[in-house]
Motif scaffolding. Sequence first.
Motif, PDB file in Angstrom:
ATOM      1  N   THR A 375       0.835  -1.265  -0.104  1.00  0.00           N
ATOM      2  CA  THR A 375      -0.223  -0.050   0.112  1.00  0.00           C
ATOM      3  C   THR A 375       0.730   1.293  -0.062  1.00  0.00           C
ATOM      4  OG1 THR A 375      -1.796  -0.989   1.221  1.00  0.00           O
ATOM      5  CG2 THR A 375      -1.890   1.335   1.210  1.00  0.00           C
ATOM      6  N   LEU A 376       1.889   1.139   0.864  1.00  0.00           N
ATOM      7  CA  LEU A 376       2.809   2.409   0.868  1.00  0.00           C
ATOM      8  C   LEU A 376       3.565   2.761  -0.557  1.00  0.00           C
ATOM      9  CD1 LEU A 376       4.272   1.894   4.489  1.00  0.00           C
ATOM     10  CD2 LEU A 376       2.702   3.764   3.808  1.00  0.00           C
ATOM     11  N   LEU A 377       4.103   1.557  -1.055  1.00  0.00           N
ATOM     12  CA  LEU A 377       4.847   1.679  -2.327  1.00  0.00           C
ATOM     13  C   LEU A 377       3.688   2.038  -3.409  1.00  0.00           C
ATOM     14  CD1 LEU A 377       6.749  -1.452  -2.175  1.00  0.00           C
ATOM     15  CD2 LEU A 377       7.619   0.844  -1.832  1.00  0.00           C
ATOM     16  N   THR A 378       2.806   1.748  -3.499  1.00  0.00           N
ATOM     17  CA  THR A 378       1.836   2.081  -4.427  1.00  0.00           C
ATOM     18  C   THR A 378       1.319   3.704  -4.341  1.00  0.00           C
ATOM     19  OG1 THR A 378      -0.258   1.118  -3.512  1.00  0.00           O
ATOM     20  CG2 THR A 378       0.866  -0.183  -5.113  1.00  0.00           C
ATOM     21  N   ARG A 379       1.267   4.086  -3.115  1.00  0.00           N
ATOM     22  CA  ARG A 379       0.763   5.269  -2.755  1.00  0.00           C
ATOM     23  C   ARG A 379       1.903   6.309  -2.992  1.00  0.00           C
ATOM     24  NH1 ARG A 379      -0.533   5.919   3.099  1.00  0.00           N
ATOM     25  NH2 ARG A 379      -2.097   4.650   2.527  1.00  0.00           N
ATOM     26  N   HIS A 380       3.136   6.113  -2.510  1.00  0.00           N
ATOM     27  CA  HIS A 380       4.190   7.066  -2.735  1.00  0.00           C
ATOM     28  C   HIS A 380       5.069   6.869  -4.153  1.00  0.00           C
ATOM     29  CE1 HIS A 380       3.513   8.483   1.441  1.00  0.00           C
ATOM     30  NE2 HIS A 380       3.474   7.244   1.721  1.00  0.00           N
ATOM     31  N   LEU A 381       5.183   5.641  -4.360  1.00  0.00           N
ATOM     32  CA  LEU A 381       5.880   5.562  -5.958  1.00  0.00           C
ATOM     33  C   LEU A 381       4.888   4.726  -6.798  1.00  0.00           C
ATOM     34  CD1 LEU A 381       8.912   4.123  -3.982  1.00  0.00           C
ATOM     35  CD2 LEU A 381       9.133   6.044  -5.217  1.00  0.00           C
ATOM     36  N   PRO A 382       3.953   5.418  -7.216  1.00  0.00           N
ATOM     37  CA  PRO A 382       2.965   4.911  -8.082  1.00  0.00           C
ATOM     38  C   PRO A 382       3.255   4.579  -9.513  1.00  0.00           C
ATOM     39  CG  PRO A 382       2.816   7.457  -7.974  1.00  0.00           C
ATOM     40  CD  PRO A 382       3.813   6.843  -7.105  1.00  0.00           C
ATOM     41  N   THR A 383       4.567   5.118  -9.967  1.00  0.00           N
ATOM     42  CA  THR A 383       5.106   4.427 -11.252  1.00  0.00           C
ATOM     43  C   THR A 383       5.794   3.127 -11.050  1.00  0.00           C
ATOM     44  OG1 THR A 383       7.148   5.647 -10.810  1.00  0.00           O
ATOM     45  CG2 THR A 383       5.386   6.696 -12.173  1.00  0.00           C
ATOM     46  N   TRP A 384       5.900   2.604  -9.926  1.00  0.00           N
ATOM     47  CA  TRP A 384       6.578   1.119  -9.798  1.00  0.00           C
ATOM     48  C   TRP A 384       5.639   0.183 -10.183  1.00  0.00           C
ATOM     49  CZ3 TRP A 384      10.725   0.972  -5.304  1.00  0.00           C
ATOM     50  CH2 TRP A 384      11.532   1.812  -5.633  1.00  0.00           C
ATOM     51  N   ASP A 385       6.149  -1.132 -10.679  1.00  0.00           N
ATOM     52  CA  ASP A 385       5.160  -1.920 -10.669  1.00  0.00           C
ATOM     53  C   ASP A 385       5.210  -3.049  -9.542  1.00  0.00           C
ATOM     54  OD1 ASP A 385       3.585  -4.052 -11.505  1.00  0.00           O
ATOM     55  OD2 ASP A 385       4.894  -4.489 -13.185  1.00  0.00           O
ATOM     56  N   VAL A 386       4.071  -3.078  -8.970  1.00  0.00           N
ATOM     57  CA  VAL A 386       4.355  -3.901  -7.738  1.00  0.00           C
ATOM     58  C   VAL A 386       3.279  -5.004  -7.410  1.00  0.00           C
ATOM     59  CG1 VAL A 386       4.467  -3.751  -5.047  1.00  0.00           C
ATOM     60  CG2 VAL A 386       5.154  -1.944  -6.583  1.00  0.00           C
ATOM     61  N   PRO A 387       3.348  -6.158  -8.111  1.00  0.00           N
ATOM     62  CA  PRO A 387       2.498  -7.274  -8.069  1.00  0.00           C
ATOM     63  C   PRO A 387       2.030  -7.588  -6.897  1.00  0.00           C
ATOM     64  CG  PRO A 387       3.986  -7.657  -9.632  1.00  0.00           C
ATOM     65  CD  PRO A 387       4.517  -6.331  -8.906  1.00  0.00           C
ATOM     66  N   GLN A 388       0.785  -8.032  -6.644  1.00  0.00           N
ATOM     67  CA  GLN A 388       0.120  -8.704  -5.520  1.00  0.00           C
ATOM     68  C   GLN A 388       0.570 -10.077  -5.368  1.00  0.00           C
ATOM     69  OE1 GLN A 388      -3.881  -7.479  -4.666  1.00  0.00           O
ATOM     70  NE2 GLN A 388      -3.908  -8.335  -2.477  1.00  0.00           N
ATOM     71  N   ILE A 389       0.633 -10.712  -4.490  1.00  0.00           N
ATOM     72  CA  ILE A 389       0.866 -12.098  -4.174  1.00  0.00           C
ATOM     73  C   ILE A 389       0.088 -12.774  -3.074  1.00  0.00           C
ATOM     74  CG2 ILE A 389       3.275 -12.042  -5.088  1.00  0.00           C
ATOM     75  CD1 ILE A 389       4.210 -12.071  -2.223  1.00  0.00           C
ATOM     76  N   ARG A 390       0.147 -14.069  -3.146  1.00  0.00           N
ATOM     77  CA  ARG A 390      -0.667 -14.925  -2.176  1.00  0.00           C
ATOM     78  C   ARG A 390       0.203 -15.476  -1.001  1.00  0.00           C
ATOM     79  NH1 ARG A 390      -4.926 -13.970  -0.623  1.00  0.00           N
ATOM     80  NH2 ARG A 390      -5.890 -16.273  -0.542  1.00  0.00           N
ATOM     81  N   GLY A 391       1.446 -15.319  -0.940  1.00  0.00           N
ATOM     82  CA  GLY A 391       2.147 -15.982   0.013  1.00  0.00           C
ATOM     83  C   GLY A 391       3.702 -15.495  -0.199  1.00  0.00           C
ATOM     84  N   GLY A 392       4.467 -15.656   0.931  1.00  0.00           N
ATOM     85  CA  GLY A 392       5.942 -15.759   0.481  1.00  0.00           C
ATOM     86  C   GLY A 392       6.330 -14.516   1.657  1.00  0.00           C
ATOM     87  N   GLN A 393       7.588 -14.100   1.156  1.00  0.00           N
ATOM     88  CA  GLN A 393       8.280 -13.042   2.039  1.00  0.00           C
ATOM     89  C   GLN A 393       8.659 -11.737   1.119  1.00  0.00           C
ATOM     90  OE1 GLN A 393      11.268 -15.336   3.582  1.00  0.00           O
ATOM     91  NE2 GLN A 393      11.909 -16.264   1.674  1.00  0.00           N
ATOM     92  N   CYS A 394       8.720 -11.577  -0.315  1.00  0.00           N
ATOM     93  CA  CYS A 394       9.244 -10.636  -0.839  1.00  0.00           C
ATOM     94  C   CYS A 394       8.435 -10.025  -1.999  1.00  0.00           C
ATOM     95  CB  CYS A 394      10.270 -11.448  -1.660  1.00  0.00           C
ATOM     96  SG  CYS A 394      11.550 -12.103  -0.693  1.00  0.00           S
ATOM     97  N   LEU A 395       8.546  -8.740  -2.393  1.00  0.00           N
ATOM     98  CA  LEU A 395       7.919  -8.181  -3.429  1.00  0.00           C
ATOM     99  C   LEU A 395       9.007  -8.133  -4.666  1.00  0.00           C
ATOM    100  CD1 LEU A 395       5.769  -5.611  -1.532  1.00  0.00           C
ATOM    101  CD2 LEU A 395       5.095  -7.723  -2.617  1.00  0.00           C
ATOM    102  N   TRP A 396       8.653  -8.326  -5.636  1.00  0.00           N
ATOM    103  CA  TRP A 396       9.496  -8.346  -6.985  1.00  0.00           C
ATOM    104  C   TRP A 396       9.204  -7.080  -7.952  1.00  0.00           C
ATOM    105  CZ3 TRP A 396      14.091  -9.460  -8.059  1.00  0.00           C
ATOM    106  CH2 TRP A 396      14.394 -10.093  -9.513  1.00  0.00           C
ATOM    107  N   VAL A 397       9.752  -5.977  -7.757  1.00  0.00           N
ATOM    108  CA  VAL A 397       9.314  -4.917  -7.924  1.00  0.00           C
ATOM    109  C   VAL A 397      10.056  -4.459  -9.460  1.00  0.00           C
ATOM    110  CG1 VAL A 397       8.974  -2.189  -7.318  1.00  0.00           C
ATOM    111  CG2 VAL A 397       8.677  -4.371  -5.702  1.00  0.00           C
ATOM    112  N   ARG A 398       9.299  -3.971 -10.349  1.00  0.00           N
ATOM    113  CA  ARG A 398       9.955  -3.580 -11.617  1.00  0.00           C
ATOM    114  C   ARG A 398      10.003  -2.108 -11.490  1.00  0.00           C
ATOM    115  NH1 ARG A 398      10.871  -5.745 -16.930  1.00  0.00           N
ATOM    116  NH2 ARG A 398      10.876  -3.985 -18.550  1.00  0.00           N
TER     117      ARG A 398
END
Length: 474
Positions: A375-398
């Motif tokens: 939520t913070l990334l999409t709010r403050h860095l809206p041009t970044w691609d931050v896919p949603q996941i269903r488990g794990g520990q990392c976000l793979w951000v483009r």
Amino acid sequence: MRPIGLSERLGRWSSGRGPLYVLLAARMRRLIDDGELPSGALLPPDRALAAALAVGRTTVVAAYELLRSEGRITRRQGSGTRVAGAASSGTIEDAPVDPIFLDSLESRDDDVLLAICAAPGDPPPLLAEAYARILPSLQEISGDIGYYPYGHPTLRQAIATRYADHGVQTTPDQILVTNGGQQALSLLAHALLSPGDQVLVEAPTYPGALEAFREEAAVLRGLPIGLEGFEAAVRDRRPGLAYVIPTYQNPTGSVLSSLVRQRLARAAAAADVPLIEDEVPADLGFPGTTRPVPMAVFSDAVISIGSLSKSVWGGLRIGWIRASAPLINRLARLRAVHDLGGNVPAQLAAAHLVAELDDLDLATELQTRHDHLRTLLTRHLPTWDVPQIRGGQCLWVRLPHGDGNSFAQTALRHGLAILPGSGLDVTGNSDPYVRLHFRARPEELTEAVVRLTTAWQAYHPPADRVSPRPAIAI
């Protein structure tokens, strides 16, 4: 700057099996990792080193290119070939951010937030309770020196029972206890690989696995997530082994379907290729998810590894390998050369934890922290691609422009250590990505986004990296 006298330091680099360029790269890798080739050192030109070693120039070029793809050296027209890191001017130039060693006490800066090692920083109360429960057992030990190269029998039985509970019939003689998942990978790489052997890996994947395979001078070949194209690659390349993270893949969070798991397992068995199934993240599902069936259900060719470092605590160095009894015997002999056995109290405590893993309430906290960071990334860095996941520990951000490696250096100057995608992808197709983990406390995740935002505002990518490299199908 005069190139470093490399040929004298290489010694008998060509002794061993495998292509010459692989052996040369392996020896140079060791010199770099041991600090004998310091950061920023200027290496000899291709032709000069080839003449000094009495080999073809293509051998040196191939070795240099292999090291460049690993982030250990940089090659730029006009400035030569250098060991990655601090250049002679004292500036940082293309220095890879090391995912394994940046957390070490020697390099730790209290002003830098570490967003690299994705492991829980707070041991759960269940861990202290498990240690309390083993005190009577410790007091009763008599005539036992505590050397168990295979692992303590109590823990081996607990792990075997857990596999059986998940549909994989397993006996304790199919289990080897290790000091974490990383030792499991290192033992398997040492046992199964020779210099020059090819290893099929996902691109991107867990960087610790890549380092374990490179340590054995293997040649890494990247396939899309889920080892797409595995059957053709096995037929064309005849690899020494393959490695896959089928559940909450590190770093993408993807999950392979049961059909794909079955296909991979049976294809590996048919080709007689050992297939390592990394189950370390498998217990990190969010609420509403179910733990997928292990790949070992489908074939004995699958070698499974697991660990408590991601589900319980990184400081609890307990991992394991599930494989055929003959391979476990071989691995135990290898382990005994370096390590006569793990910590017995930790293994006794782990036996309780393994039996209660399904009762450890991770899902809600994992999703809460994932949602908070995303939520913070999409709010403050809206041009970044931050896919949603269903488990794990990392976000793979483009990133929308530039590359992860140069941005990681900018972030480090703003007090945040992140992992650039280039170190996780042997194909070179993840340069525009960074890996961000969400295992930290919410207040630390909030501060991390503040620093990321400041760093992004100050970021100026190198002139040759303004546009991300297009993806290439392999």
